[in-house]
Design a protein around this motif. Structure first.
Motif, short mmCIF file in Angstrom:
data_model
loop_
_atom_site.label_atom_id
_atom_site.label_comp_id
_atom_site.label_asym_id
_atom_site.label_seq_id
_atom_site.Cartn_x
_atom_site.Cartn_y
_atom_site.Cartn_z
N ARG A 187 35.99 23.60 38.47
CA ARG A 187 35.28 24.83 38.12
C ARG A 187 34.95 24.87 36.63
O ARG A 187 33.84 25.22 36.22
N LEU A 188 35.92 24.51 35.80
CA LEU A 188 35.70 24.49 34.35
C LEU A 188 34.68 23.42 33.96
O LEU A 188 33.83 23.65 33.10
N ALA A 189 34.77 22.25 34.62
CA ALA A 189 33.82 21.18 34.32
C ALA A 189 32.39 21.59 34.65
O ALA A 189 31.44 21.16 33.98
N ASP A 190 32.24 22.43 35.67
CA ASP A 190 30.91 22.90 36.08
C ASP A 190 30.45 24.11 35.28
O ASP A 190 29.37 24.66 35.55
N GLY A 191 31.29 24.57 34.34
CA GLY A 191 30.92 25.72 33.54
C GLY A 191 31.12 27.05 34.22
O GLY A 191 30.54 28.06 33.81
N GLY A 192 31.94 27.10 35.27
CA GLY A 192 32.16 28.32 36.03
C GLY A 192 33.16 29.25 35.35
O GLY A 192 33.87 28.86 34.41
N ARG A 193 33.18 30.49 35.83
CA ARG A 193 34.10 31.50 35.30
C ARG A 193 35.37 31.52 36.14
O ARG A 193 35.33 31.32 37.34
N THR A 228 42.93 26.97 26.93
CA THR A 228 41.50 26.72 27.10
C THR A 228 40.72 28.03 27.25
O THR A 228 39.61 28.19 26.72
#
Length: 287
Positions: A187-193, A228
């Motif tokens: 999720r973080l790699a995809d820029g998600g919240r 992060t």
């Protein structure tokens, strides 16, 4: 050609076709429908389709099956709209027809709502939350597919972690933490919240697992995640970390220091986070 009855199960954001014969539901990957939930047995229940008749049978599961809100005692027939409770999940029986009238009677699927009490998502058709029984819903984040901002997959993973923790099923806790970790990192790699509520449950489970097994790797990961995000764990999690043996706390000092630095760089902790922040300042100084 006459119209022929066809059955489906509505589960989370999808409808699953039920073909003639048996469909096994359980935690095992060999089941036709796999539910990754520590409350679900490896082979939990069997659904059988024969012509226009649909039945369900409990396969001797540990936590049982509920149909229409009642424990299943023997094989029972299912009809359109019946709700099946397996573990912490709820599945809804859907009956449609094939042939000329199919398109006219096809229903929109996959709509979810969130429980106002515990926050987990569940099918909108359900009269109450399958986890806590509350009938109160939040309306601002009704789910209708991938456009929703709510991360229902993380919420369900976190709920499963918490339930495994309540049962002190440590192998399940570790397996589900790994599942949550993979999802979070993707999720973080995809820029998600990321929503904070399910993360708190994951953090609590990480600390409990460290206390049980003496391995703080999961706590270190949880702290790196909070760093992060520029957030601190909730006070209860911080207090649990402070009870770990001194040798373990010392090795966590660098991770705590990153949490403190990240929060400070964003203007410092919010008033409700002050207690937890001070715990991490103290932990950072132990290294």
């Amino acid at each position: 050609m006459d119209d022929v009855a066809r059955f489906r199960l509505r589960f989370l954001l999808q409808e699953i076709d039920l073909y003639p014969g048996d469909t096994i539901i359980g935690r095992s990957a060999t089941c036709q429908i796999t539910i990754d939930d520590p409350l679900v047995s490896r082979e939990h229940a069997r659904i059988h389709v024969e012509q226009d008749r649909l039945t369900i049978q409990d396969l001797g599961s540990r936590n049982g099956v509920q149909v229409r809100g009642r424990p299943l005692k023997a094989e029972a027939e299912l009809v359109d709209g019946d709700r099946i409770r397996i573990g912490s999940q709820e599945l809804v029986v859907c009956s449609s027809i094939t042939g000329a009238a199919a398109n006219a009677q096809r229903r929109t699927t996959g709509f979810m709502c969130h429980c106002a009490s515990c926050g987990i998502p569940y099918p909108q058709e359900s009269p109450a939350c399958p986890a806590c029984g509350s009938k109160e819903r939040t309306h601002e984040d009704t789910l209708s597919g991938p456009t929703s901002e709510r991360d229902w997959a993380l919420e369900l993973a976190a709920e499963a972690v918490v339930r495994a923790l309540e049962k002190k099923s440590w192998e399940d806790v570790e397996r589900l933490l790994l599942r949550a970790r993979l999802h979070v990192e993707q999720r973080l790699a995809d820029g998600g919240r990321l929503d904070q509520r399910p993360l708190h449950g994951v953090g609590d489970a990480a600390v409990a697992l460290a206390s049980e097994r003496g391995d703080i790797a999961w706590v270190r990961w949880a702290l790196s995640l909070y760093a992060t995000l520029g957030e601190v764990p909730p006070p209860a999690t911080a207090r649990s970390i402070s009870t770990l043996p001194h040798a373990q706390r010392t090795t966590l000092a660098p991770a705590a220091r990153r949490v403190v630095e990240s929060v400070s760089s964003r203007g410092g902790p919010k008033p409700e986070d002050r207690e937890s922040y001070e715990h991490h300042v103290k932990l950072a100084g132990e290294g």
